[in-house]
Design a protein around this motif. Structure first.
Motif, short mmCIF file in Angstrom:
data_model
loop_
_atom_site.label_atom_id
_atom_site.label_comp_id
_atom_site.label_asym_id
_atom_site.label_seq_id
_atom_site.Cartn_x
_atom_site.Cartn_y
_atom_site.Cartn_z
N ASP A 153 0.83 -1.21 0.00
CA ASP A 153 0.00 0.00 0.00
C ASP A 153 0.87 1.26 0.00
O ASP A 153 0.58 2.23 -0.70
CB ASP A 153 -0.91 0.02 1.23
CG ASP A 153 -2.09 -0.93 1.08
OD1 ASP A 153 -2.32 -1.43 -0.03
OD2 ASP A 153 -2.78 -1.17 2.09
N VAL A 218 -4.41 6.41 -0.85
CA VAL A 218 -4.92 5.39 -1.75
C VAL A 218 -5.02 5.91 -3.17
O VAL A 218 -4.88 5.17 -4.14
CB VAL A 218 -6.30 4.89 -1.27
CG1 VAL A 218 -6.86 3.85 -2.22
CG2 VAL A 218 -6.17 4.30 0.13
N PRO A 224 -5.07 -0.59 -6.72
CA PRO A 224 -4.54 -1.16 -5.49
C PRO A 224 -4.71 -2.67 -5.47
O PRO A 224 -5.74 -3.19 -5.90
CB PRO A 224 -5.37 -0.48 -4.39
CG PRO A 224 -6.64 -0.09 -5.08
CD PRO A 224 -6.25 0.27 -6.48
N ARG A 226 -4.61 -6.43 -3.42
CA ARG A 226 -4.83 -7.03 -2.11
C ARG A 226 -4.22 -8.42 -2.14
O ARG A 226 -4.65 -9.28 -2.89
CB ARG A 226 -6.34 -7.09 -1.78
CG ARG A 226 -6.93 -5.73 -1.44
CD ARG A 226 -6.34 -5.18 -0.15
NE ARG A 226 -6.80 -3.83 0.16
CZ ARG A 226 -6.12 -2.74 -0.12
NH1 ARG A 226 -4.95 -2.83 -0.73
NH2 ARG A 226 -6.58 -1.55 0.19
N ARG A 267 -5.32 -5.06 8.58
CA ARG A 267 -4.11 -4.25 8.64
C ARG A 267 -3.70 -4.06 10.10
O ARG A 267 -4.56 -3.88 10.98
CB ARG A 267 -4.33 -2.87 8.00
CG ARG A 267 -4.41 -2.91 6.48
CD ARG A 267 -3.06 -3.26 5.88
NE ARG A 267 -3.11 -3.28 4.43
CZ ARG A 267 -3.43 -4.35 3.72
NH1 ARG A 267 -3.75 -5.47 4.31
NH2 ARG A 267 -3.42 -4.28 2.39
#
Length: 290
Positions: A153, A218, A224, A226, A267
């Motif tokens: 991230d 972000v 993004p 995962r 997280r």
């Protein structure tokens, strides 16, 4: 670049072993064999390190010809250029390698854990880990996954950049298992499982994570990514491992026990650090350990 670094490491380990082999050892008359034993131990360690990295390279789909070329180049005394002129994206590419290393360790651990539990059911069990080790193994997995996600991230890792970092298809998982658990006997699985259950992994991850700024915009990443959870990776590994095993009821029970419920968190966010980020500690996957 992170895949090229694996090939570079194979090449340099091959060169290191060749140099040590040619240098030999010095044991004066009457001095015993300690020098020879230390020399041979180093040779064995270098060979084991290279073997583990080659297995990872095969598992992630690097062509065998490229792996063989890297090994042969090192055997001829040619070292890789591990310190090229720094470019604009050099730091980002280096950090991307951290993510790739963590994700590989998670996948490897997931496959080993499922194999470890399934073999205890289908084969005569020889070892029974202590409960604290089982809990520590899961904490290590979770800590690695959280750190990998936080770093991904932080640098805005994209889908394209993450290509090859983790298995996305059935053929990807088949290749990983062929290069790892399918080639391990029961004692090799047990050895690797216990190494991955050591507390030092979680300790190292926590130390490193406190040195990474986690204020993520972000919007910096249009795509993004995962990283699959350890639970998802175990599910995939269990499905393919069970295909090559016998005893449907025992296998189903082993899979259930190999797949604990997913953690509620996604997280882990330690306090913002006062010092600049540092690279991951050396207590992680360095080759021969797993």
């Amino acid at each position: 670049m992170w895949q090229q670094r694996l090939l570079d490491r194979i090449q340099d380990l091959s060169d290191d072993r060749g140099r040590l082999l040619r240098e030999g050892y010095d044991t004066p008359p009457g001095a015993g064999e300690l020098s020879m034993l230390a020399w041979r131990t180093q040779l064995l360690q270098l060979a084991a390190d290279r073997s583990e990295i080659e297995a990872r390279a095969h598992a992630i789909g690097i062509p065998p010809a490229e792996i063989a070329a890297a090994r042969a180049g090192g055997s001829r005394g040619r070292r890789a250029d591990l310190n090229p002129e720094p470019g604009a994206d050099a730091v980002r590419e280096h950090v991307m390698g951290w993510v790739a290393s963590d994700v590989w360790q998670i996948q490897h651990m997931a496959a080993i854990d499922v194999a470890h539990r399934m073999r205890a059911v289908t084969d005569a069990p020889r070892f029974e880990p202590e409960p604290w080790m089982v809990a520590q193994f899961e904490r290590n997995l979770s800590a690695l996954w959280i750190r990998a996600g936080n770093v991904a991230d932080a640098i805005g890792l994209t889908v394209d950049e993450s290509a090859g970092m983790w298995a996305r298809t059935s053929s990807d998982w088949q290749r990983i298992l062929d290069a790892t658990t399918h080639s391990y006997d029961n004692e090799a699985v047990e050895e690797r499982w216990r190494i991955y259950a050591r507390p030092g992994i979680e300790t190292s991850v926590i130390r490193d994570a406190t040195a990474i700024t986690l204020r993520v915009d972000v919007a910096l990443s249009e795509q993004p990514v995962r990283i699959p959870t350890p639970h998802a990776m175990k599910t995939a590994a269990a499905a393919f491992l069970s295909d090559s095993s016998s005893g449907a009821d025992a296998i189903a029970d082993a899979i259930d026990r190999a797949l604990p419920a997913e953690a509620d968190h996604t997280r882990w966010e330690p306090a913002p650090p006062a010092d600049p980020p540092q690279p991951p500690g050396r207590d992680l996957d360095t080759g021969a350990q797993p």
